[in-house]
Scaffold this motif. Structure first.
Motif, short mmCIF file in Angstrom:
data_model
loop_
_atom_site.label_atom_id
_atom_site.label_comp_id
_atom_site.label_asym_id
_atom_site.label_seq_id
_atom_site.Cartn_x
_atom_site.Cartn_y
_atom_site.Cartn_z
N LEU A 120 -18.14 -15.38 30.60
CA LEU A 120 -17.83 -14.30 29.66
C LEU A 120 -16.48 -14.55 28.98
O LEU A 120 -16.34 -14.32 27.77
CB LEU A 120 -17.80 -12.94 30.38
CG LEU A 120 -19.14 -12.40 30.86
CD1 LEU A 120 -18.94 -11.21 31.79
CD2 LEU A 120 -20.03 -12.01 29.69
N LYS A 121 -15.53 -15.04 29.74
CA LYS A 121 -14.22 -15.38 29.20
C LYS A 121 -14.34 -16.44 28.12
O LYS A 121 -13.75 -16.35 27.04
CB LYS A 121 -13.29 -15.85 30.32
CG LYS A 121 -11.87 -16.19 29.87
CD LYS A 121 -11.01 -16.65 31.03
CE LYS A 121 -9.57 -16.91 30.61
NZ LYS A 121 -9.43 -18.02 29.67
N GLU A 122 -15.14 -17.45 28.42
CA GLU A 122 -15.37 -18.54 27.46
C GLU A 122 -16.08 -18.01 26.21
O GLU A 122 -15.74 -18.37 25.08
CB GLU A 122 -16.22 -19.61 28.15
CG GLU A 122 -16.28 -20.93 27.39
CD GLU A 122 -17.09 -21.98 28.15
OE1 GLU A 122 -17.81 -22.74 27.48
OE2 GLU A 122 -17.03 -22.00 29.40
N MET A 123 -17.08 -17.16 26.41
CA MET A 123 -17.84 -16.58 25.30
C MET A 123 -16.93 -15.76 24.38
O MET A 123 -17.07 -15.78 23.16
CB MET A 123 -18.95 -15.68 25.88
CG MET A 123 -20.12 -15.43 24.95
SD MET A 123 -21.31 -14.26 25.70
CE MET A 123 -21.86 -15.18 27.14
N TRP A 124 -15.99 -15.02 24.98
CA TRP A 124 -15.09 -14.16 24.21
C TRP A 124 -14.04 -14.99 23.47
O TRP A 124 -13.79 -14.79 22.28
CB TRP A 124 -14.43 -13.14 25.14
CG TRP A 124 -13.38 -12.30 24.49
CD1 TRP A 124 -12.04 -12.34 24.72
CD2 TRP A 124 -13.57 -11.30 23.48
NE1 TRP A 124 -11.38 -11.41 23.94
CE2 TRP A 124 -12.31 -10.77 23.16
CE3 TRP A 124 -14.70 -10.80 22.82
CZ2 TRP A 124 -12.13 -9.76 22.20
CZ3 TRP A 124 -14.53 -9.80 21.87
CH2 TRP A 124 -13.26 -9.29 21.57
N GLY A 125 -13.37 -15.87 24.19
CA GLY A 125 -12.39 -16.76 23.55
C GLY A 125 -11.06 -16.13 23.20
O GLY A 125 -10.22 -16.75 22.55
N GLY A 126 -10.84 -14.88 23.63
CA GLY A 126 -9.57 -14.20 23.34
C GLY A 126 -8.97 -13.64 24.61
O GLY A 126 -9.24 -14.11 25.71
N LYS A 127 -8.13 -12.61 24.45
CA LYS A 127 -7.46 -11.99 25.59
C LYS A 127 -8.49 -11.27 26.48
O LYS A 127 -9.33 -10.52 25.98
CB LYS A 127 -6.40 -10.99 25.13
CG LYS A 127 -5.21 -11.61 24.38
CD LYS A 127 -4.25 -12.27 25.34
CE LYS A 127 -3.08 -12.92 24.62
NZ LYS A 127 -2.05 -11.95 24.22
N ILE A 128 -8.37 -11.52 27.80
CA ILE A 128 -9.29 -10.94 28.78
C ILE A 128 -8.49 -10.12 29.80
O ILE A 128 -7.50 -10.59 30.35
CB ILE A 128 -10.07 -12.04 29.54
CG1 ILE A 128 -11.10 -12.71 28.64
CG2 ILE A 128 -10.72 -11.49 30.79
CD1 ILE A 128 -12.44 -12.01 28.58
N ILE A 129 -8.95 -8.89 30.03
CA ILE A 129 -8.37 -8.03 31.06
C ILE A 129 -9.48 -7.70 32.06
O ILE A 129 -10.57 -7.28 31.64
CB ILE A 129 -7.80 -6.73 30.45
CG1 ILE A 129 -6.73 -7.06 29.37
CG2 ILE A 129 -7.21 -5.83 31.52
CD1 ILE A 129 -6.25 -5.84 28.59
#
Length: 387
Positions: A241-250
């Motif tokens: 999911l982090k890779e899919m988003w590609g931006g800041k993750i909380i």
């Protein structure tokens, strides 16, 4: 007009104006509600250290959360069904947060869609993601959040399975409310709420209805959601999911030092120490009691935020002094929203900032970023002595 001096003033008005079903939805926890209660009451065990003859001029509550400038380190937490607390509730809350200068987090289970909120705001907001079994839907949901220019993805980790909230089952919670004799009797006493609801088209789950195959209206939504929360969510999926988003993750829902270390390993930008407002695992520790242990485990390596039980500026001060770089309010702003719409959300933020500012000054601090354990008196066994 009522003089608002504390969050409880807004809560009293909120209870009068909003249907019981939605008041109970916000003002409840799972099972016995022990964790829900202790999220707030555990703050009382911490005392503030008063200092005098200190220059209190030129104070500031401004700070940063994940690199974003904030008027104070307080974000609006994601709250499902916000648009049932007040018509177009998510839009009103997002606009109030934007004007005030704090982050707003839109829930996957919002009434107003990502696009509806983006259309009515001019600054990026954050989007909270529930991971679902329908991977295609999750991928498209993330793409929609990107298209709306959301500046952070908040992934909730503590709702793979739904904790039982007795009041919601007894009230037959639904959005919009099902018209039974019981709900009609209650709605007849909430005319202002009802008239506002009649004026908006946003009455279902805007991020889901029309965006999922086979879910074209609210009648088949309940069956879809009941089977959709991803029971198999693990750290590998979070990495994807982090890779899919590609931006800041909380990552939201961290309540254990070992899980905080895992969040660090997957490269999250921040974690939120949270127990879902006491709505999931009842009997779990309060967020404020777990914060020190999690700070000790990862605090200098990742940005740690805290959510749960905050009802005042002093609560914010205590969380920040224990090491959190940011805090979240959920119920506190929902009270304001249900009481007075957008102006009520602003009022809740003003109440909290004023109390934070004055309490900080009386503790001998001028800058919110300088708060530390030195400003507190914390019981030696605050985290509990467990075998």
């Amino acid at each position: 007009m009522a003089v608002i001096t504390e969050i409880n003033d807004l809560k009293r008005i909120y209870k009068r104006r909003v249907p019981k079903m939605f008041y109970d939805y916000a003002e409840s926890g799972s099972w016995t509600e022990q964790t829900f209660r202790e999220n707030s009451t555990d703050f009382d065990q911490i005392r503030l250290r008063q200092r005098v003859a200190v220059d209190m001029s030129g104070r500031t509550t401004t700070s940063q959360m994940i690199g974003q400038d904030v008027a104070m380190p307080v974000a609006l937490a994601p709250v499902g069904l916000t648009g049932m607390q007040s018509a177009d509730g998510e839009i009103k809350a997002a606009k109030a947060a934007e004007a005030f200068g704090v982050p707003y987090t839109l829930s996957t289970m919002s009434i107003c869609s990502i696009e509806a909120v983006a259309e009515q705001t001019s600054k990026p907001f954050w989007f909270q993601l529930y991971t679902m079994n329908d991977e295609d839907y999750v991928r498209r949901l993330i793409e929609r959040a990107k298209a709306a220019n959301c500046s952070a993805l908040v992934i909730t980790l503590d709702l793979q399975i739904l904790g039982q909230r007795h009041k919601d089952l007894k009230n037959g919670l639904s959005a919009p409310p099902k018209l039974t004799a019981k709900t009609i009797a209650n709605l007849m006493t909430k005319w202002t709420w009802g008239l506002e609801m009649l004026k908006t088209q946003n009455r279902g789950f805007g991020n889901i209805v029309g965006h999922v195959h086979g879910v074209s209206d609210n009648t088949n939504l309940a069956a879809w959601t009941a089977e959709q929360f991803d029971l198999s969510l693990d750290w590998k999926k979070i990495e994807k999911l982090k890779e899919m988003w590609g931006g800041k993750i909380i990552l939201k829902g961290i309540l254990d030092a070992e899980d905080a270390k895992m969040a660090l390993k997957v490269g999250a930008d921040a974690i939120i120490v949270s127990n879902h407002g006491g709505r999931q695992l009842d009997g779990a520790m309060s967020s404020i009691k777990m914060l020190p242990e999690i700070m000790d485990a990862v605090g200098d390596q990742i940005e740690v935020h805290m959510d749960g039980g905050i009802r005042s500026g002093q609560d914010v001060l205590k969380a920040l002094a224990l090491g959190a770089k940011g805090t979240y309010i959920g119920r506190a702003y929902i009270y304001g929203l249900g009481a007075m719409g957008q102006a009520g959300v602003t009022s809740a933020l003003e109440v909290i900032r004023k109390e934070l500012d004055i309490s900080m000054a009386l503790c001998g601090e001028r800058d919110v970023n300088n708060l530390s354990r030195d400003n507190l008196l914390v019981p030696e066994d605050f985290g509990g002595r467990w075998a």
